[in-house]
Design an enzyme around this catalytic site. Sequence first.
Site, mmCIF file in Angstrom:
data_model
loop_
_atom_site.group_PDB
_atom_site.id
_atom_site.type_symbol
_atom_site.label_atom_id
_atom_site.label_comp_id
_atom_site.label_asym_id
_atom_site.label_seq_id
_atom_site.Cartn_x
_atom_site.Cartn_y
_atom_site.Cartn_z
ATOM 1 N N PRO A 86 -2.809 -6.578 -1.803
ATOM 2 C CA PRO A 86 -3.722 -5.708 -2.551
ATOM 3 C C PRO A 86 -5.014 -5.413 -1.794
ATOM 4 O O PRO A 86 -5.782 -4.550 -2.192
ATOM 5 C CB PRO A 86 -4.002 -6.488 -3.844
ATOM 6 C CG PRO A 86 -3.564 -7.873 -3.591
ATOM 7 C CD PRO A 86 -2.599 -7.878 -2.463
ATOM 8 N N GLU A 113 0.892 -16.525 -3.865
ATOM 9 C CA GLU A 113 -0.261 -17.133 -3.207
ATOM 10 C C GLU A 113 -0.834 -16.236 -2.116
ATOM 11 O O GLU A 113 -0.302 -15.185 -1.819
ATOM 12 C CB GLU A 113 0.175 -18.451 -2.588
ATOM 13 C CG GLU A 113 1.432 -18.284 -1.748
ATOM 14 C CD GLU A 113 2.613 -19.078 -2.270
ATOM 15 O OE1 GLU A 113 2.420 -20.271 -2.477
ATOM 16 O OE2 GLU A 113 3.675 -18.501 -2.448
ATOM 17 N N ARG A 150 13.287 8.120 1.613
ATOM 18 C CA ARG A 150 13.684 9.416 1.037
ATOM 19 C C ARG A 150 13.174 10.599 1.861
ATOM 20 O O ARG A 150 13.688 11.706 1.736
ATOM 21 C CB ARG A 150 13.259 9.536 -0.433
ATOM 22 C CG ARG A 150 11.783 9.577 -0.671
ATOM 23 C CD ARG A 150 11.470 9.551 -2.155
ATOM 24 N NE ARG A 150 11.842 10.793 -2.825
ATOM 25 C CZ ARG A 150 11.156 11.927 -2.738
ATOM 26 N NH1 ARG A 150 10.079 11.998 -1.958
ATOM 27 N NH2 ARG A 150 11.541 13.007 -3.383
ATOM 28 N N ASP A 164 8.070 18.337 -3.476
ATOM 29 C CA ASP A 164 7.558 17.148 -4.165
ATOM 30 C C ASP A 164 6.102 17.322 -4.543
ATOM 31 O O ASP A 164 5.349 17.954 -3.810
ATOM 32 C CB ASP A 164 7.574 15.920 -3.231
ATOM 33 C CG ASP A 164 8.957 15.364 -3.019
ATOM 34 O OD1 ASP A 164 9.860 15.735 -3.765
ATOM 35 O OD2 ASP A 164 9.097 14.546 -2.087
HETATM 36 N N1 ADE Z 1 0.972 -7.976 -3.388
HETATM 37 C C1 ADE Z 1 0.380 -8.253 -4.562
HETATM 38 N N2 ADE Z 1 -0.180 -7.155 -5.092
HETATM 39 C C2 ADE Z 1 0.052 -6.134 -4.218
HETATM 40 C C3 ADE Z 1 -0.283 -4.750 -4.196
HETATM 41 N N3 ADE Z 1 -0.982 -4.181 -5.184
HETATM 42 N N4 ADE Z 1 0.127 -4.021 -3.159
HETATM 43 C C4 ADE Z 1 0.809 -4.596 -2.149
HETATM 44 N N5 ADE Z 1 1.154 -5.882 -2.109
HETATM 45 C C5 ADE Z 1 0.786 -6.656 -3.131
#
Ligand code: ADE
Length: 239
Positions: A86, A113, A150, A164
């Site tokens: 994230p 983790e 794709r 798209d």
């Molecule tokens: N791992 C945990 N959350 C994530 C996200 N939002 N994007 C990519 N990998 C992740």
Amino acid sequence: MKIDILSLFPDMFEGFIKTSIIKRAIASEVVDIKIHDFREFAQNKHLKVDDYPYGGGQGMVLMCQPLLDCLKSIVTPESLVVLMSPQGRTLNQSYSTELTKEKHLILICGHYEGFDERIRDYVDVELSIGDYVLTGGELASMVVTDSVVRLLDGAITEESHLDDSFSNGLLEYPQYTRPFEYDGNQVPDVLMSGHHENIRRWRLKQSLIKTLNKRPDLLEGRVWSDEELKIMQEIKEKD
Ligand code: ADE
């Protein structure tokens, strides 16, 4: 293209690689996808892949050794090593299109983790699929794989992704199929006219209207064509 995915939960990918367009893309050798369980590289007795964080704190941290030994066994100078996290840059259509140019993607998934920070030294790109935290990178790696595969030549009908949403910076125009009338709601006449130029212009106008209403942020900084400017004028005059 070759895609190697490093994960502690290879079973999560079973349905994904055995279904629909991804399955066909693998069968027709448009893409080669392999899932690697990096627990198999653990050198300790209990095949541990994580440990307590130095300095204390909640949760566990993925250790360098099993993950990086797995990575080192497959990485080549042609690989792009991607850490699913994230904290990474956020995936969008334009980045998925950029990734199609790569010969070899390696997607690393953590689970539950964090990663030992030193793992990041072996990574080219850190990639997120949105500002929320998943239990692991597996779903995120499938999202990336799906959106890239794709777009590869031969994965879906040539040109079918040119319309798209996002591919021309706009949301996709409305689509209809049979029946002509459903619950008293009819398909717009222009689509029944067979007049290709009118249909093209109508679709462009609908794309602009949809984008204006749902995602006006996509229009910021847009380089407008003369035709689009004219249509935008028509839309504004109608309001
Ligand atoms: N791992 C945990 N959350 C994530 C996200 N939002 N994007 C990519 N990998 C992740």
